[in-house]
Write a protein that holds these residues in place. Structure first.
Motif, PDB file in Angstrom:
ATOM      1  N   ASP A 230       0.803  -1.226   0.000  1.00 16.67           N
ATOM      2  CA  ASP A 230       0.000   0.000   0.000  1.00 16.67           C
ATOM      3  C   ASP A 230       0.836   1.276   0.000  1.00 16.67           C
ATOM      4  O   ASP A 230       0.287   2.373  -0.098  1.00 16.67           O
TER       5      ASP A 230
ATOM      6  N   VAL B 243       2.743   4.322  -1.120  1.00 21.54           N
ATOM      7  CA  VAL B 243       2.696   5.137  -2.341  1.00 21.54           C
ATOM      8  C   VAL B 243       3.770   6.221  -2.246  1.00 21.54           C
ATOM      9  O   VAL B 243       4.160   6.624  -1.160  1.00 21.54           O
TER      10      VAL B 243
ATOM     11  N   ILE C 107       4.925   9.691  -2.115  1.00 24.35           N
ATOM     12  CA  ILE C 107       4.405  11.023  -1.798  1.00 24.35           C
ATOM     13  C   ILE C 107       5.615  11.914  -1.558  1.00 24.35           C
ATOM     14  O   ILE C 107       6.429  11.631  -0.678  1.00 24.35           O
TER      15      ILE C 107
ATOM     16  N   ARG D 290      -2.682  14.974  -0.505  1.00 20.13           N
ATOM     17  CA  ARG D 290      -2.308  13.621  -0.960  1.00 20.13           C
ATOM     18  C   ARG D 290      -2.496  12.602   0.170  1.00 20.13           C
ATOM     19  O   ARG D 290      -3.003  11.504  -0.048  1.00 20.13           O
ATOM     20  N   LEU D 291      -2.106  12.972   1.382  1.00 17.29           N
ATOM     21  CA  LEU D 291      -2.299  12.063   2.521  1.00 17.29           C
ATOM     22  C   LEU D 291      -3.785  11.802   2.756  1.00 17.29           C
ATOM     23  O   LEU D 291      -4.194  10.652   2.993  1.00 17.29           O
TER      24      LEU D 291
ATOM     25  N   SER E 248      -6.107  11.939   0.528  1.00 12.39           N
ATOM     26  CA  SER E 248      -6.576  11.111  -0.590  1.00 12.39           C
ATOM     27  C   SER E 248      -6.249   9.645  -0.366  1.00 12.39           C
ATOM     28  O   SER E 248      -7.056   8.772  -0.676  1.00 12.39           O
ATOM     29  N   VAL E 249      -5.054   9.367   0.166  1.00 14.33           N
ATOM     30  CA  VAL E 249      -4.668   7.976   0.457  1.00 14.33           C
ATOM     31  C   VAL E 249      -5.670   7.372   1.435  1.00 14.33           C
ATOM     32  O   VAL E 249      -6.145   6.246   1.243  1.00 14.33           O
TER      33      VAL E 249
ATOM     34  N   GLU F  89      -9.109   6.997  -0.520  1.00 10.50           N
ATOM     35  CA  GLU F  89      -9.060   5.969  -1.559  1.00 10.50           C
ATOM     36  C   GLU F  89      -9.033   4.569  -0.970  1.00 10.50           C
ATOM     37  O   GLU F  89      -9.589   3.636  -1.533  1.00 10.50           O
ATOM     38  N   LYS F  90      -8.378   4.413   0.152  1.00  6.17           N
ATOM     39  CA  LYS F  90      -8.260   3.099   0.793  1.00  6.17           C
ATOM     40  C   LYS F  90      -9.258   2.950   1.931  1.00  6.17           C
ATOM     41  O   LYS F  90      -9.105   2.084   2.787  1.00  6.17           O
TER      42      LYS F  90
ATOM     43  N   ALA G 262      -3.789   2.101   5.165  1.00  3.55           N
ATOM     44  CA  ALA G 262      -3.769   3.504   4.719  1.00  3.55           C
ATOM     45  C   ALA G 262      -3.253   4.397   5.843  1.00  3.55           C
ATOM     46  O   ALA G 262      -2.425   5.287   5.618  1.00  3.55           O
TER      47      ALA G 262
ATOM     48  N   VAL H 262       0.470   4.057   6.201  1.00  2.00           N
ATOM     49  CA  VAL H 262       1.180   4.833   5.185  1.00  2.00           C
ATOM     50  C   VAL H 262       1.240   6.305   5.604  1.00  2.00           C
ATOM     51  O   VAL H 262       2.298   6.948   5.528  1.00  2.00           O
TER      52      VAL H 262
ATOM     53  N   GLU I 190       4.604   8.535   6.593  1.00  5.57           N
ATOM     54  CA  GLU I 190       4.922   9.813   5.941  1.00  5.57           C
ATOM     55  C   GLU I 190       5.087  10.928   6.968  1.00  5.57           C
ATOM     56  O   GLU I 190       6.020  11.725   6.890  1.00  5.57           O
TER      57      GLU I 190
END
Length: 197
Positions: free
Chosen positions: A60, A62, A64, A150-151, A153-154, A157-158, A164, A167, A171
């Protein structure tokens, strides 16, 4: 005449004590600053709340782009742009964690302590956000906005899954580590420097 045991002396003493307490509780405008110790605590609590990154979540991860340029000094001793960027980061972290969907596998007490320390830092340093913006703050804010969008969105989306959140936590740990290792010289906060790994 007020003698030591008179009611007037007691009232005067109580009034002076109350004024002293208020002066201690309210930061003066000249002392408005972020507290490096609290940012360090935020990093430590974020690290401890979930433990090691779960191997089952590696799929998972991504890419970023970290907003490191938002925390770069413009060469001045006291860099208001960096300070506002760190403050903006804390308010964005507070917003991300405000929806109460963190994994049940995370230590609930540590998550609560984390949220409280983030809120405390924001509340005690809100005067940082009211300072006159530097010319470069618009770019710093844009970089941070893209990063935190972006965070978010992660997570969406998940569907706010445990992976998620892992992740996002990974970050944020990297971003806080960068802040702690690279901005202490430009902000009025803890003078003792410690590298975060």
């Amino acid at each position: 005449m007020c003698t030591r045991g008179s009611p007037f002396a007691a009232m005067r003493f109580a009034l002076l004590a109350a004024i002293h307490c208020l002066a201690q509780a309210r930061p003066t405008p000249g002392r408005c600053h972020l507290q490096g110790r609290l940012v360090g605590e935020v990093h430590g609590l974020l690290e401890r709340m979930g433990g090691r990154f779960p191997p089952e979540c590696l799929g998972d991860v991504v890419a970023i782009a970290a907003p490191t340029a938002a925390f770069r000094s413009n060469g001045t001793k006291r860099n208001a742009g960096v300070e506002r960027a760190v403050y903006h980061t804390l308010t964005s972290i507070d917003f991300l964690f405000g929806n109460d969907t963190v994994p049940v596998s995370w230590d609930g007490r540590t998550v609560e302590d984390f949220q409280n320390i983030v809120y405390r830092q924001i509340d005690e340093s809100k005067c940082v956000s009211s300072r006159r913006a530097t010319a470069d703050f618009k770019d710093r804010r844009r970089l941070l906005g893209l990063y935190f969008d972006r965070l978010a969105s992660v997570l969406q989306e998940k569907e706010f899954s445990a992976c998620a959140w892992e992740v996002v936590r990974r970050e944020l740990l990297q971003t806080l580590k960068f802040i702690l290792n690279n901005t202490l010289g430009h902000l009025f906060w803890a003078r003792r420097r410690r590298n975060f790994h």
